[in-house]
Design an enzyme around this catalytic site. Sequence first.
Site, mmCIF file in Angstrom:
data_model
loop_
_atom_site.group_PDB
_atom_site.id
_atom_site.type_symbol
_atom_site.label_atom_id
_atom_site.label_comp_id
_atom_site.label_asym_id
_atom_site.label_seq_id
_atom_site.Cartn_x
_atom_site.Cartn_y
_atom_site.Cartn_z
ATOM 1 C CG ASN A 129 -3.486 -49.054 -98.454
ATOM 2 O OD1 ASN A 129 -3.593 -47.987 -99.056
ATOM 3 N ND2 ASN A 129 -4.486 -49.611 -97.803
ATOM 4 C CB CYS A 132 -5.409 -46.034 -95.026
ATOM 5 S SG CYS A 132 -3.753 -46.699 -95.138
ATOM 6 C CG ASN A 196 -6.915 -47.262 -101.870
ATOM 7 O OD1 ASN A 196 -8.086 -47.549 -101.677
ATOM 8 N ND2 ASN A 196 -5.922 -47.816 -101.202
ATOM 9 N N GLY A 221 -15.482 -48.959 -108.094
ATOM 10 C CA GLY A 221 -16.323 -49.479 -109.166
ATOM 11 C C GLY A 221 -16.218 -48.624 -110.421
ATOM 12 N N GLY A 249 -12.617 -49.792 -111.207
ATOM 13 C CA GLY A 249 -13.759 -50.061 -112.072
ATOM 14 C C GLY A 249 -13.504 -50.946 -113.264
HETATM 15 C C1 LIG Z 1 -14.436 -53.343 -99.616
HETATM 16 C C2 LIG Z 1 -13.127 -52.805 -100.093
HETATM 17 C C3 LIG Z 1 -11.982 -53.053 -99.359
HETATM 18 C C4 LIG Z 1 -10.752 -52.562 -99.783
HETATM 19 N N1 LIG Z 1 -9.642 -52.828 -99.040
HETATM 20 C C5 LIG Z 1 -8.448 -52.343 -99.460
HETATM 21 C C6 LIG Z 1 -7.263 -52.625 -98.726
HETATM 22 O O1 LIG Z 1 -7.278 -53.328 -97.719
HETATM 23 N N2 LIG Z 1 -6.097 -52.112 -99.169
HETATM 24 C C7 LIG Z 1 -6.014 -51.347 -100.314
HETATM 25 O O2 LIG Z 1 -4.939 -50.921 -100.688
HETATM 26 N N3 LIG Z 1 -7.126 -51.086 -101.036
HETATM 27 C C8 LIG Z 1 -8.329 -51.557 -100.636
HETATM 28 N N4 LIG Z 1 -9.447 -51.298 -101.384
HETATM 29 C C9 LIG Z 1 -9.335 -50.516 -102.622
HETATM 30 C C10 LIG Z 1 -9.294 -51.424 -103.839
HETATM 31 O O3 LIG Z 1 -8.159 -52.270 -103.800
HETATM 32 C C11 LIG Z 1 -9.256 -50.608 -105.147
HETATM 33 O O4 LIG Z 1 -8.112 -49.798 -105.161
HETATM 34 C C12 LIG Z 1 -10.464 -49.723 -105.315
HETATM 35 O O5 LIG Z 1 -11.618 -50.337 -104.832
HETATM 36 C C13 LIG Z 1 -10.681 -49.335 -106.773
HETATM 37 O O6 LIG Z 1 -10.816 -50.471 -107.594
HETATM 38 P P1 LIG Z 1 -12.242 -51.100 -108.018
HETATM 39 O O7 LIG Z 1 -13.052 -49.970 -108.600
HETATM 40 O O8 LIG Z 1 -11.935 -52.161 -109.008
HETATM 41 O O9 LIG Z 1 -12.866 -51.608 -106.779
HETATM 42 C C14 LIG Z 1 -10.674 -51.791 -100.976
HETATM 43 C C15 LIG Z 1 -11.834 -51.548 -101.708
HETATM 44 C C16 LIG Z 1 -13.057 -52.039 -101.293
HETATM 45 C C17 LIG Z 1 -14.278 -51.750 -102.116
#
Ligand SMILES: Cc1cc2nc3c(=O)[nH]c(=O)nc-3n(C[C@H](O)[C@H](O)[C@H](O)COP(=O)(O)O)c2cc1C
Lengths: 370, 296
Positions: A129, A132, A196, A221, A249
């Site tokens: 990652n 961050c 991310n 999302g 998303g």
């Molecule tokens: C509550 C939350 C915690 C997350 N924690 C991490 C994490 O610890 N490490 C990381 O690489 N990405 C983290 N992410 C990012 C997600 O893995 C993802 O890349 C991002 O939310 C986009 O995808 P989505 O739209 O499907 O949520 C986090 C996202 C959310 C919403």
Amino acid sequence: MNSQRLKTKIAGLELASPVLTASGCGGTGRELAQFCELTRLGAFVTTSVMARPRAGRPTPRVAETPSGILTAMGLPGPGVEGFLEHELPWLAEQGVPVVVSVAGNSAEEFAELAARLSGEPGVAAIEVNVACPNVADRGRMFAWHPGAAAAVVRAVRGAAPAGVPVIAKLTPDVTDIVTIALACVDAGADALTLINTVEGMAIDHRTLRPAVTGVSGGLSGPAIRPIALRCVYQVHAALPRTPIIGCGGVATGLDALEYVLAGASAVAVGTTLFHDPGAVPRIARELDEALAARRIERLADAVGLAHRPAGHAPPQVRPATPPPPHTAPQTAPAAVPPAREAAEAPAASGRPAEPDPAPAPAAEVKERTP
Amino acid sequence: MSDTPVQTSATVLTVRQVQDYHAMTLVAPAIAERFRPGQFVALAVGGEHTGRLVRRCFGVYEVKSDYGGTVEVVFADTEPGTAWLAGLRSRDKVDVIGPLGRPFRLPRDPVTCLLVGGGPGGAALFALADTLHRRGCQVHFLLGGRTGKQVFGSRMAHRIGDSAAVTTEDGSMGERGTVGAAMPRVIADTGAEVVYGCGPTDLLRSITRVAGEFGLPSQVCLEEFLQRTGACGIGVCMTCVLPLHGEDGVTRMVRACADGPVLRGDRVRWGDLGTIPFDALGAPRVLGVPEGGRAR
Ligand SMILES: Cc1cc2nc3c(=O)[nH]c(=O)nc-3n(C[C@H](O)[C@H](O)[C@H](O)COP(=O)(O)O)c2cc1C
Ligand code: FES
């Protein structure tokens, strides 16, 4: 569901399904297991593990925004020792590949984490990652700088066992994500996760203050899907042989299909899990149906198809019935543009920093056409 | 009967306005049969193609065996998601997950219990009262609100409770004043040995304080805190955290949804809600330096 169709490969790691959980969104795995069989996940990607226990940010950590959420978490977690003692052993017994995400404050810390994970059974891959966006110290977001990102990836690649793929996860909040992706692959990343969260902000109407602590947060999302898809497309154009996990998303099989067509070999589902904890197997099933309806026999045949030049007759969408035998995907372009190979070998230097002008990652499609 | 929560598309039986709140009854047999008092349900809002991704968490007022099993929740309409729920009609569908969280722990012996509630969250005390009665406990109610219209269930409390007292800040129902102020007298009058609380976080804090002054154990349900902070209700998003003082003396950030919503009142660090106390496990190490900062 055709179990063969969905098989995919991320840098040597064979996955039965291309639909994964996204880091930080599947808890410890135990919570999700109440709502879906973990064996039906392509892989479980852990929350980013850090060197020490970390409480994260104060509440409020989340705000609802249109088709998304804004979060400011501060990477909470039990630290690597807590993770190895309480979380990994259980996950490793679930019959699902476990991708361990790591985060650190310096390249050395990343390397120490990778080394600490080395002897541990059940680590199928390491996701780095380098983005961050929720951590307070924004000045040190590695993923903003090609050099810093590459240093972290090199450190992890150096410390991780040779057989364990290293996946770099990037932020879209950069001027040119292709430059960062190239730097990471040059430094030894076997695959990339894109993307991310996107930095954003919301203000609370009642308190008249920023809605999450830390003022800005990470947007996730469906709201960010077009951004993530664009990133996948651009990076696949420049690095057609580098496996990409599309993330941002994904809520339906058709969303997953878009990512695959843009160049992803797998997708990761994050925020959708908060809304629908059983989403991953459902999305896999829908993707299988969507591929079948387009007479695509194997996921790999669809990876990057959107890059073909215009003029190719699109395959007809049919109802999802089993395709007749020997139906070749009507998709392989006749000519394979050259000039792809230059960008392929991870060790190659002097790679062009610009995406190729004629992106058409058709080589794989053609090879596999019966 | 299983402990595992289920996700189900529930049919709405009724949505009624009750004073300042809405009471919605859902047909959800699998949730009804698993439910234990103190647990909650997490509702998706906005329908199939919704853009609102945060689940709304509500305590359960009552489960019944009608129609195979129904679950009733009581909520205030405070934002677009609850407005959508309030607008549902009989036979509409809503996606529900439940029952979630840890329930109230029940006394082994038939003791005298004081159940203290405020706002719509107080509704969750009634399912508890049934269970306590069945165990031979005495059940006394103390309910409060700003106005009479905000006191949920006073009639029901008078009907099923061994006693019931009501306070309102404007004096429009019961005694004028706050629940916290009335509690010492009610404890003295009823001889309560155990206190259960459900409602706004400030109320839970005063319940804990007064119970502590009388040397009584308190269990409180942090549903309102969860509603304000949580996103998933199932323990995966880590947004609903609060500092809890553990048996081992270590303060940890725990999830209101999965580690709660019912917690021992004396374990919650009420004054530190919305913060990371400096002595919490994993707190930033150096005061004044942002976590992840250069001090490391
Ligand atoms: C509550 C939350 C915690 C997350 N924690 C991490 C994490 O610890 N490490 C990381 O690489 N990405 C983290 N992410 C990012 C997600 O893995 C993802 O890349 C991002 O939310 C986009 O995808 P989505 O739209 O499907 O949520 C986090 C996202 C959310 C919403
Ligand atoms: S609401 Fe998601 S962890 Fe509690």
